[in-house]
Design a protein around this motif. Structure first.
Motif, PDB file in Angstrom:
ATOM      1  N   SER A   4       0.840  -1.104  -0.023  1.00 44.10           N
ATOM      2  CA  SER A   4      -0.042   0.100  -0.040  1.00 44.10           C
ATOM      3  C   SER A   4       0.813   1.167   0.000  1.00 44.10           C
ATOM      4  N   ASN A   5       2.135   1.175   0.337  1.00 48.24           N
ATOM      5  CA  ASN A   5       3.052   2.255   0.297  1.00 48.24           C
ATOM      6  C   ASN A   5       3.505   2.640  -1.222  1.00 48.24           C
ATOM      7  N   ASP A   6       3.266   1.566  -2.067  1.00 44.05           N
ATOM      8  CA  ASP A   6       3.881   1.904  -3.482  1.00 44.05           C
ATOM      9  C   ASP A   6       2.350   2.323  -4.286  1.00 44.05           C
ATOM     10  N   MET A  11      -3.430   3.067 -10.881  1.00 47.93           N
ATOM     11  CA  MET A  11      -3.055   1.710 -10.590  1.00 47.93           C
ATOM     12  C   MET A  11      -4.331   0.874 -10.322  1.00 47.93           C
ATOM     13  N   SER A  12      -4.343  -0.637 -10.737  1.00 46.15           N
ATOM     14  CA  SER A  12      -5.592  -1.287 -10.641  1.00 46.15           C
ATOM     15  C   SER A  12      -5.133  -2.546  -9.522  1.00 46.15           C
ATOM     16  N   ILE A  13      -5.833  -2.942  -8.560  1.00 44.98           N
ATOM     17  CA  ILE A  13      -5.588  -3.809  -7.637  1.00 44.98           C
ATOM     18  C   ILE A  13      -6.844  -4.622  -7.475  1.00 44.98           C
ATOM     19  N   LYS A  14      -6.479  -5.929  -6.901  1.00 44.59           N
ATOM     20  CA  LYS A  14      -7.522  -7.092  -6.588  1.00 44.59           C
ATOM     21  C   LYS A  14      -7.699  -6.963  -5.039  1.00 44.59           C
ATOM     22  N   TYR A  15      -8.694  -6.643  -4.399  1.00 45.22           N
ATOM     23  CA  TYR A  15      -8.944  -6.631  -3.151  1.00 45.22           C
ATOM     24  C   TYR A  15     -10.407  -7.201  -2.734  1.00 45.22           C
ATOM     25  N   ASP A  16     -10.445  -8.170  -1.765  1.00 48.67           N
ATOM     26  CA  ASP A  16     -11.545  -8.584  -1.383  1.00 48.67           C
ATOM     27  C   ASP A  16     -12.799  -9.202  -2.558  1.00 48.67           C
ATOM     28  N   GLY A  17     -12.123  -9.646  -3.364  1.00 43.95           N
ATOM     29  CA  GLY A  17     -12.821 -10.355  -4.558  1.00 43.95           C
ATOM     30  C   GLY A  17     -13.187  -9.337  -5.665  1.00 43.95           C
ATOM     31  N   HIS A  18     -12.686  -7.855  -5.453  1.00 48.16           N
ATOM     32  CA  HIS A  18     -13.234  -7.215  -6.307  1.00 48.16           C
ATOM     33  C   HIS A  18     -11.897  -6.440  -7.200  1.00 48.16           C
ATOM     34  N   ALA A  57       2.200  -0.493   4.528  1.00 49.53           N
ATOM     35  CA  ALA A  57       2.892  -1.607   3.918  1.00 49.53           C
ATOM     36  C   ALA A  57       1.916  -3.191   3.884  1.00 49.53           C
ATOM     37  N   GLU A  58       0.655  -2.774   3.847  1.00 48.99           N
ATOM     38  CA  GLU A  58      -0.174  -3.845   3.571  1.00 48.99           C
ATOM     39  C   GLU A  58      -0.167  -4.412   2.249  1.00 48.99           C
ATOM     40  N   LYS A  59       0.092  -5.680   2.118  1.00 48.88           N
ATOM     41  CA  LYS A  59       0.140  -5.965   0.760  1.00 48.88           C
ATOM     42  C   LYS A  59      -1.047  -6.532  -0.033  1.00 48.88           C
ATOM     43  N   VAL A  60      -1.361  -6.211  -1.466  1.00 45.51           N
ATOM     44  CA  VAL A  60      -2.445  -6.315  -1.965  1.00 45.51           C
ATOM     45  C   VAL A  60      -2.011  -6.965  -3.550  1.00 45.51           C
TER      46      VAL A  60
END
Length: 185
Positions: A4-6, A11-18, A57-60
């Protein structure tokens, strides 16, 4: 995986099935407690916007988005049909996915189809499109002193406020971001 620091805008991310597009982000370091990242995310399937806070620093998982230029062919009733001009492959997109975009779609228009792992997420329209005025009231003489606007319907059924000098049958340029008249074509 991305920290999350980057995070970056766009930017596109996958999180919680979305699958989310990061619209805004802000690193926050309070005087007391741990740092965190406050974000504004747009769900790429439904278009809804949410605010979410990630720990520092949470990873996704990062989502890989592909964009393919295609030409809009026709409306089949329940789907819109697009064709890749290089491979001549045809793709059907459900009408429910394109509720907002269909106001600007004209046969033969070039658009970008947005994919993530083979799933169609939607389309990207050009910033401005040329549409033909199919119905509007005639201009009233002497009503040109102010910036008076009148209603005009274009070929896709979209209602646009246009200046008084625009007449039926003319082509106008409409912004797909705001839905407003931009200029004559």
């Amino acid at each position: 995986m991305v920290s999350s620091n980057d995070f970056k805008n766009g930017m596109s991310i996958k999180y919680d099935g979305h699958i989310y597009l990061i619209m805004e982000f802000m690193h926050v370091k309070p005087g007391k407690g741990g740092a965190f990242v406050r974000t504004k995310l747009r769900d790429m399937r439904s278009g809804t916007v949410i605010d979410y806070t990630f720990n520092a620093a949470e990873k996704v998982e990062r989502a890989i988005i592909d964009k393919v230029k295609m030409q809009f062919l026709y409306d089949s009733g329940t789907h819109y049909v697009f064709m890749d001009n290089d491979t001549y492959e045809q793709v059907e997109v459900d009408k429910a996915q394109l509720e907002n975009e269909m106001k600007y779609l004209v046969e033969g228009m070039e658009v970008e189809i947005v994919y993530c792992e083979g799933e169609i997420l939607g389309i990207n329209l050009p910033d401005k499109v040329t549409l033909k005025v199919t119905q509007c009231d005639p201009a009233v003489k002497g009503d040109t002193k102010t910036n008076a606007l009148k209603d005009a319907y274009v070929e896709t059924g979209l209602l646009v406020k246009v200046p008084m000098f625009i007449e039926e049958g003319e082509s106008i340029i409409v912004s797909t971001l705001t839905g407003k008249y931009d200029s004559r074509a």
